[in-house]
Design a protein around this motif. Structure first.
Motif, PDB file in Angstrom:
ATOM      1  N   PRO A   5       0.816  -1.215   0.000  1.00 50.49           N
ATOM      2  CA  PRO A   5       0.000   0.000   0.000  1.00 50.49           C
ATOM      3  C   PRO A   5       0.853   1.270   0.000  1.00 50.49           C
ATOM      4  O   PRO A   5       1.991   1.273   0.483  1.00 50.49           O
ATOM      5  CB  PRO A   5      -0.806  -0.106   1.302  1.00 50.49           C
ATOM      6  CG  PRO A   5      -0.745  -1.541   1.694  1.00 50.49           C
ATOM      7  CD  PRO A   5       0.572  -2.047   1.189  1.00 50.49           C
ATOM      8  N   TYR A   6       0.279   2.337  -0.528  1.00 53.29           N
ATOM      9  CA  TYR A   6       0.834   3.686  -0.384  1.00 53.29           C
ATOM     10  C   TYR A   6       0.586   4.096   1.065  1.00 53.29           C
ATOM     11  O   TYR A   6      -0.544   4.032   1.560  1.00 53.29           O
ATOM     12  CB  TYR A   6       0.120   4.624  -1.351  1.00 53.29           C
ATOM     13  CG  TYR A   6       0.647   6.040  -1.382  1.00 53.29           C
ATOM     14  CD1 TYR A   6       1.617   6.412  -2.313  1.00 53.29           C
ATOM     15  CD2 TYR A   6       0.159   7.012  -0.521  1.00 53.29           C
ATOM     16  CE1 TYR A   6       2.088   7.716  -2.373  1.00 53.29           C
ATOM     17  CE2 TYR A   6       0.626   8.316  -0.571  1.00 53.29           C
ATOM     18  CZ  TYR A   6       1.594   8.660  -1.497  1.00 53.29           C
ATOM     19  OH  TYR A   6       2.065   9.962  -1.563  1.00 53.29           O
ATOM     20  N   VAL A  45      -8.645   6.640   2.436  1.00 51.02           N
ATOM     21  CA  VAL A  45      -7.762   5.474   2.481  1.00 51.02           C
ATOM     22  C   VAL A  45      -8.569   4.184   2.626  1.00 51.02           C
ATOM     23  O   VAL A  45      -9.778   4.207   2.886  1.00 51.02           O
ATOM     24  CB  VAL A  45      -6.726   5.585   3.623  1.00 51.02           C
ATOM     25  CG1 VAL A  45      -5.875   6.846   3.454  1.00 51.02           C
ATOM     26  CG2 VAL A  45      -7.397   5.573   4.991  1.00 51.02           C
ATOM     27  N   GLU A 151      -4.863  -0.542  -0.826  1.00 51.72           N
ATOM     28  CA  GLU A 151      -3.967   0.225  -1.689  1.00 51.72           C
ATOM     29  C   GLU A 151      -3.429   1.483  -1.018  1.00 51.72           C
ATOM     30  O   GLU A 151      -2.358   1.966  -1.369  1.00 51.72           O
ATOM     31  CB  GLU A 151      -4.682   0.595  -2.987  1.00 51.72           C
ATOM     32  CG  GLU A 151      -5.074  -0.613  -3.834  1.00 51.72           C
ATOM     33  CD  GLU A 151      -5.717  -0.220  -5.146  1.00 51.72           C
ATOM     34  OE1 GLU A 151      -5.908   0.991  -5.390  1.00 51.72           O
ATOM     35  OE2 GLU A 151      -6.031  -1.132  -5.931  1.00 51.72           O
ATOM     36  N   ARG A 152      -4.191   2.029  -0.059  1.00 52.66           N
ATOM     37  CA  ARG A 152      -3.749   3.227   0.672  1.00 52.66           C
ATOM     38  C   ARG A 152      -3.940   2.979   2.165  1.00 52.66           C
ATOM     39  O   ARG A 152      -5.030   2.623   2.612  1.00 52.66           O
ATOM     40  CB  ARG A 152      -4.534   4.475   0.248  1.00 52.66           C
ATOM     41  CG  ARG A 152      -4.232   4.932  -1.168  1.00 52.66           C
ATOM     42  CD  ARG A 152      -5.022   6.180  -1.516  1.00 52.66           C
ATOM     43  NE  ARG A 152      -4.639   7.331  -0.713  1.00 52.66           N
ATOM     44  CZ  ARG A 152      -3.642   8.166  -1.009  1.00 52.66           C
ATOM     45  NH1 ARG A 152      -2.895   7.954  -2.090  1.00 52.66           N
ATOM     46  NH2 ARG A 152      -3.375   9.206  -0.235  1.00 52.66           N
TER      47      ARG A 152
END
Length: 225
Positions: A5-6, A45, A151-152
């Motif tokens: 993840p970012y 997020v 992903e975030r």
């Protein structure tokens, strides 16, 4: 699927770098306008992570507070609040904490192989317990979260968690809000603990935003690779 993840790390600190004082009461470093900004970041997020010590000290719910933002997430086909994540090496965490009391929102607890069996028994249906071997490694946490479609990720503390992710070079964006006062108590927790950081004087981060938020100020940094 991304490899990891970012990671957005978010913290509020006093001017001398403390994230709390040494009293039993929670120290409010920020203001209402910044609480709303943090809520907007949360709404963007897929998961929010705090350490078990933060759950023990602050008993946070870690919810998206704005009804409008929750409704938008649902309209976008997402749960109204991001997945809630915590880490504990010891397994010392209370399944009755507010963190675990939010309906059908997924909760994940990462822990060691030694602590996992007893913790799983104690947690029951309150959370998924994931063991990561001999230690709770932030890279392992991110690998597992990526496999779950995250992903975030927003990392909200405390100091031990900040130190883990920053020293491992696993932060993509850093949000620091400074409150206009000092704590001045060496027994109080700091933003980070002593460690070796890739973001040192020879590897300065890029300042991409400064913003006054009432009597506080936001500094947003991107670590250079």
């Amino acid at each position: 699927m991304t490899s990891r993840p970012y990671v957005v790390l978010s913290v509020a600190a006093s001017l001398d770098g403390y994230i709390d004082d040494a009293t039993p009461e929670r120290l409010l470093l920020s203001n209402d306008e910044d609480f709303d900004r943090v809520d907007s970041v949360r709404a963007d997020v897929d998961a929010i992570l705090v350490g078990a010590s933060t759950i023990r000290a602050d008993n946070p719910r870690l919810m998206v507070r704005s009804e409008e933002r929750r409704a938008k997430r649902l309209a976008d086909g997402r749960p109204e609040t991001p997945v809630k994540v915590t880490v504990t090496a010891s397994g010392d965490i209370d399944p009755e904490a507010k963190f675990f009391a939010t309906g059908d929102i997924d909760k994940i607890v990462y822990t060691t192989a030694a602590a996992a069996p007893a913790l799983s028994d104690r947690m029951g249906p309150a959370a998924s317990v994931v063991e990561l071997g001999d230690s709770v490694d932030p890279a392992g946490v991110l690998t597992d979260l990526a496999a779950r479609g995250v992903e975030r990720l927003m990392v909200e503390g405390g100091g031990t968690i900040h130190t883990m992710f920053l020293s491992a070079g696993l932060v993509d964006e850093l949000h620091v809000v400074f409150a206009p006062f000092f704590v001045g108590d060496e027994s109080a927790p700091r933003f980070v603990n002593p460690s070796g950081f890739p973001q040192d004087s020879k590897h300065r981060m890029a300042l991409v935003e400064t913003r006054a938020i009432g009597d506080c100020v936001l500094l947003r940094y991107i670590p250079r690779r």
